[in-house]
Design an enzyme around this catalytic site. Structure first.
Site, short mmCIF file in Angstrom:
data_model
loop_
_atom_site.label_atom_id
_atom_site.label_comp_id
_atom_site.label_asym_id
_atom_site.label_seq_id
_atom_site.Cartn_x
_atom_site.Cartn_y
_atom_site.Cartn_z
N HIS A 119 57.18 -75.63 1.94
CA HIS A 119 57.57 -75.06 0.65
C HIS A 119 58.60 -73.93 0.80
O HIS A 119 58.56 -73.15 1.74
CB HIS A 119 56.34 -74.55 -0.10
CG HIS A 119 55.55 -73.51 0.66
ND1 HIS A 119 55.88 -72.18 0.67
CD2 HIS A 119 54.44 -73.63 1.44
CE1 HIS A 119 55.02 -71.51 1.39
NE2 HIS A 119 54.14 -72.37 1.89
N ASP A 120 59.54 -73.90 -0.12
CA ASP A 120 60.53 -72.83 -0.24
C ASP A 120 61.52 -72.76 0.92
O ASP A 120 62.21 -71.76 1.09
CB ASP A 120 59.84 -71.47 -0.42
CG ASP A 120 58.88 -71.45 -1.59
OD1 ASP A 120 59.37 -71.41 -2.73
OD2 ASP A 120 57.65 -71.51 -1.36
N GLY A 137 56.89 -72.84 5.71
CA GLY A 137 57.39 -72.32 4.45
C GLY A 137 58.33 -71.15 4.60
O GLY A 137 58.23 -70.34 5.52
#
Length: 264
Positions: A119-120, A137
Site C-alpha cells: 500500500h501507498d 508499504g
C-alpha cells in the site's frame, strides 16, 4: 475483445480496444485504458485506473485491500497505473491505506512474476522489478532502477534513480541515486555500467563519483561529509545525489560495504 466468462462490474469503464481474458474479474469502478490487455484469471478491483497500453498478467491481483491490521474496508483509496507497463503473472498491487491514499505506478515499468507492491508505494518510470521482489508499504522508488529477484524492501524507505539492487538483498535503509546495493543495507559503489548505458557523459559520471567518494570514502561520518560537500559546487547530477542524501527517510542511508565483504 472481452471473453464471455469474464466477470465485469457495471461500474467499470473499459476502453473498447482493451482485451479482457477468460475468467478475469473486474470489480467496482475500475477504469481500463486503450490497448490494455488483461490476461485470464487476473483480478482488478476498486478505485483502480490503468493507463493505455498496460498488460496485466495471469492471476495478478490489482487494487486489493492493504495487508495492514489497522485498515478498514470503508477507506476510500485506490491504485493508479500509468501507460505501457508490463505486470506479469501473480503480481499483487495493493491500494492506499488512508482516505485519499494511492499506490502509484508511472510509465513503462516491468514487474516480473510474483512481485509485490504494498500500500501507498510510489514507483516512477522505466524501472524493472525481477521475480518475487517484495516492496512494503510507503516505499518510494525512482526511475530507471533495476531490482534483482527476491530482493525485499522494508516500509518507508526510498530507492533513487538509476540504481541497481542485487537479488535476494534485504533493505531497511535508503538507497541513493546512481548506486549499486547488495546484501543487507550495503552499497557496493556506483552503478557505473548502468550510468554509461543510460547516456551519462564522462563528466557527469566523474562528478557523481567525486561526491560519492567524499561522502562514503573520506572517513567522515555522513553528517560531516555532507557539511564538507555543501562547501563545494557540483554538476547537476551530483547535486541531485547530494539533495537525496540531505533528505533521508527516518531509516537512514545504506552504508558502503567493506572491500572484503564485496569480494565475498
Amino acid at each position: 475483445m472481452v471473453h464471455p466468462t469474464a466477470l465485469i462490474s457495471t461500474e467499470a469503464e473499459i476502453d473498447p480496444s482493451a482485451e479482457v481474458g477468460a475468467y478475469a474479474i473486474i470489480e467496482g469502478p475500475v477504469k481500463i485504458g486503450a490497448g490494455c490487455k488483461i490476461a485470464p484469471h487476473a483480478q482488478i478491483v476498486g478505485d483502480t485506473i490503468i493507463g493505455d497500453g498496460t498488460t496485466i498478467g495471469r492471476g495478478a491481483v490489482v487494487g486489493e485491500t492493504p495487508q495492514d491490521i489497522g485498515f478498514t474496508s470503508a477507506t476510500k483509496s485506490g491504485v493508479r497505473i500509468g501507460r505501457n507497463n508490463v505486470i506479469r503473472e501473480h503480481v499483487t498491487i495493493h491500494r492506499g491505506s488512508k482516505d485519499g491514499g494511492l499506490t502509484e505506478i508511472g510509465d513503462n515499468n516491468f514487474l516480473m512474476a510474483g512481485s509485490h507492491l504494498g500500500h501507498d508505494v510510489k514507483l516512477g518510470n522505466r524501472s524493472i522489478l525481477a521475480n518475487a521482489v517484495l516492496v512494503a508499504g510507503h516505499v518510494h522508488i525512482g526511475n530507471n532502477t533495476f531490482m534483482g529477484g527476491g530482493a525485499v524492501f522494508h516500509q518507508f524507505i526510498r530507492i533513487g534513480d538509476f540504481c541497481v539492487v542485487q537479488g535476494n538483498g534485504s533493505f531497511s535503509r535508503d538507497i541513493p541515486h546512481y548506486c549499486s546495493a547488495l546484501r543487507v543495507n550495503r552499497l557496493s559503489g556506483l552503478n557505473v555500467i548502468g550510468l554509461r548505458r543510460q547516456g551519462f557523459s564522462p563528466e557527469d559520471r566523474a562528478g557523481i563519483k567525486d561526491l560519492f567518494n567524499l561522502v562514503f570514502r573520506s572517513g567522515h561520518n555522513l553528517s560531516q561529509a555532507l557539511t564538507a560537500a555543501r562547501e563545494q559546487s557540483w554538476s547537476e547530477h551530483a547535486a541531485r545525489l547530494l539533495a537525496f542524501l540531505e533528505a533521508p527517510s527516518k531509516k537512514g542511508v545504506c552504508t558502503l560495504s567493506l572491500r572484503h565483504e564485496a569480494d565475498e
